[in-house]
Design an enzyme around this catalytic site. Sequence first.
Site, mmCIF file in Angstrom:
data_model
loop_
_atom_site.group_PDB
_atom_site.id
_atom_site.type_symbol
_atom_site.label_atom_id
_atom_site.label_comp_id
_atom_site.label_asym_id
_atom_site.label_seq_id
_atom_site.Cartn_x
_atom_site.Cartn_y
_atom_site.Cartn_z
ATOM 1 N N ASN A 118 17.964 13.022 51.697
ATOM 2 C CA ASN A 118 18.915 12.101 52.327
ATOM 3 C C ASN A 118 18.298 10.720 52.601
ATOM 4 O O ASN A 118 18.911 9.690 52.320
ATOM 5 C CB ASN A 118 19.472 12.709 53.615
ATOM 6 C CG ASN A 118 20.250 13.980 53.332
ATOM 7 O OD1 ASN A 118 20.576 14.260 52.176
ATOM 8 N ND2 ASN A 118 20.543 14.749 54.365
ATOM 9 N N SER A 285 41.672 -13.627 14.553
ATOM 10 C CA SER A 285 42.762 -12.658 14.510
ATOM 11 C C SER A 285 42.773 -12.027 13.128
ATOM 12 O O SER A 285 42.495 -12.686 12.131
ATOM 13 C CB SER A 285 44.089 -13.374 14.773
ATOM 14 O OG SER A 285 45.144 -12.631 14.209
ATOM 15 N N LYS A 291 43.703 -18.487 14.006
ATOM 16 C CA LYS A 291 43.405 -18.211 15.407
ATOM 17 C C LYS A 291 41.913 -18.217 15.726
ATOM 18 O O LYS A 291 41.079 -17.788 14.950
ATOM 19 C CB LYS A 291 43.962 -16.830 15.808
ATOM 20 C CG LYS A 291 45.460 -16.780 15.935
ATOM 21 C CD LYS A 291 46.031 -17.573 17.092
ATOM 22 C CE LYS A 291 45.814 -16.938 18.439
ATOM 23 N NZ LYS A 291 46.604 -15.717 18.641
ATOM 24 N N GLU A 298 38.591 -14.376 28.429
ATOM 25 C CA GLU A 298 39.614 -13.414 28.862
ATOM 26 C C GLU A 298 38.974 -12.182 29.498
ATOM 27 O O GLU A 298 39.476 -11.626 30.480
ATOM 28 C CB GLU A 298 40.473 -12.997 27.668
ATOM 29 C CG GLU A 298 41.325 -14.132 27.115
ATOM 30 C CD GLU A 298 41.858 -13.802 25.723
ATOM 31 O OE1 GLU A 298 42.732 -12.934 25.632
ATOM 32 O OE2 GLU A 298 41.383 -14.402 24.743
ATOM 33 N N GLN A 330 27.270 10.770 47.370
ATOM 34 C CA GLN A 330 26.722 10.732 46.012
ATOM 35 C C GLN A 330 27.611 9.891 45.085
ATOM 36 O O GLN A 330 27.157 9.396 44.060
ATOM 37 C CB GLN A 330 26.593 12.163 45.473
ATOM 38 C CG GLN A 330 26.069 12.260 44.066
ATOM 39 C CD GLN A 330 25.649 13.676 43.732
ATOM 40 O OE1 GLN A 330 24.596 14.141 44.164
ATOM 41 N NE2 GLN A 330 26.476 14.386 42.989
ATOM 42 N N LYS A 333 27.117 5.618 43.842
ATOM 43 C CA LYS A 333 26.367 4.892 42.808
ATOM 44 C C LYS A 333 27.207 4.392 41.640
ATOM 45 O O LYS A 333 27.032 3.230 41.222
ATOM 46 C CB LYS A 333 25.196 5.744 42.312
ATOM 47 C CG LYS A 333 24.089 5.820 43.348
ATOM 48 C CD LYS A 333 23.170 6.999 43.113
ATOM 49 C CE LYS A 333 22.734 7.617 44.409
ATOM 50 N NZ LYS A 333 23.774 8.513 45.024
HETATM 51 N N1 ARG Z 1 22.023 13.330 44.661
HETATM 52 C C1 ARG Z 1 22.226 13.101 46.049
HETATM 53 C C2 ARG Z 1 22.975 11.792 46.284
HETATM 54 O O1 ARG Z 1 22.976 10.989 45.415
HETATM 55 C C3 ARG Z 1 20.932 13.059 46.785
HETATM 56 C C4 ARG Z 1 20.996 13.504 48.187
HETATM 57 C C5 ARG Z 1 21.323 14.938 48.285
HETATM 58 N N2 ARG Z 1 21.227 15.417 49.598
HETATM 59 C C6 ARG Z 1 21.688 16.607 49.969
HETATM 60 N N3 ARG Z 1 21.586 16.931 51.202
HETATM 61 N N4 ARG Z 1 22.283 17.394 49.113
HETATM 62 O O2 ARG Z 1 23.559 11.567 47.322
#
Ligand code: ARG
Length: 469
Positions: A118, A285, A291, A298, A330, A333
Amino acid sequence: MSGKDAQAGNALWGGRFASGPGAIMEEINASIDVDKRLADQDIAGSLAHVAMLAATGIVSEADAEAITGGLHKVKAEIDAGDFPFSRALEDIHMNIESRLKDLIGEPAGRLHTARSRNDQVATDFKLWVRDALDALDAELADLQAAFVDRAAEHADTVMPGFTHLQSAQPVTFGHHCLAYVEMLARDRGRLRDARRRMNESPLGAAALAGTAFPIDREMTAAALGFDGPMHNSLDAVSARDFALEALAAAAICATHLSRFAEELVIWCSAPFGFVSLSDEYTTGSSIMPQKKNPDAAELVRAKVGRIVGDLNTLLIVMKGVPLAYSKDMQEDKPPVFDAMAALSLCVRASAGMVRDLTVKKDAMRALASKGHTTATDLADWLVREAGLPFRDAHHITGAAVKAAEGLGKEIADMNLAELKAVDPRIEASALDVLTVDRSVASRMSLGGTAPDRVREEAGRWKALLEATA
Ligand code: ARG
């Protein structure tokens, strides 16, 4: 290793499990395909962590050395593209730790002392976002530089300024370019604010409550370039506002770029013909041989959609997630990776187009005076030279525009007799203020479009960008 084969399975947390995850569980749970991009950050975080574990006597120097050497080997494998990424190992953290164990054996198991995935993932992700913000800042500075050069070059190139996309008053193309330099400066400021605020280390918060080991969080924070450690372990593992803030700043910046992109599309169109883009930034085009489409512009205009969407995604992911960590996080990202890549591309494409575009001065000038764009200059003349209140001057000028339309000409093309017929107080000197060059030259107020002002501002920006490069 995959699915059930992982069995009791997972060496990293499998102690209380009798079997590995089901296939669907693995599919929904594994994040390795996304978070493998955090490999460098994960290794940097682990190197800082293990150095601290040794310095505080939590692990032996010998183990720390083995772990450090092993992490460098893992990094070399990843860099060389021959790292055996495994979905069964869920994420980048466990992939790296597991490989470390293959490489160095028993000491690998000591790396995760006083740490949790974490605080590890929060640290990795912050390091990644921080790098992305720095890269973006440099790209934005380059885009500003491109605009500043064009501004200096076109300090007295007149074009119509618009409000409501209706010709309003003449401005210079240089002035228009500098408007974007200002916007981008604020964008950079927002990104830098986000960076400054986020630069505190989550590492050492452990799972959520801190740790009983005598860790040194100042040490790991300093090693990773953070200003210091975050002060609440629950917050440290739960917070994703750093990513939200980066996305919000990115979304605003993308919005600015989309406005420029839209202007490019308009300016490139035949009815305007203000600029042209070279083959490098256009496509043809398949059916219409004549064109030349401004596709890059765009796409810059469009990509704001996904960037704002990415911000929205993470806001909604984070909404209502109770403290501390939940797996929801998670999902932080993909939107960030997506937005940062898209924005970087938009910034680079915009800089390319700014440098590439050919300015068609004649077309700009021809349209600059169309639509009675210097009418305000006549009203100003009536105020200045005839002492009229601006409202009366506005009314008289409106009548002059109407008369011009009746004569089928522009107000700037009316002769003195025609103007005097509208109001006898209008004198010959009023004719001079009706040209577009006189109009722009007269707008010397701070921030105004006068070529002298534009040259000054372009110079000021050039010096500023060079000083901060
Ligand atoms: N892959 C997890 C994420 O991106 C990492 C942390 C996972 N932690 C857990 N307690 N399962 O958040």
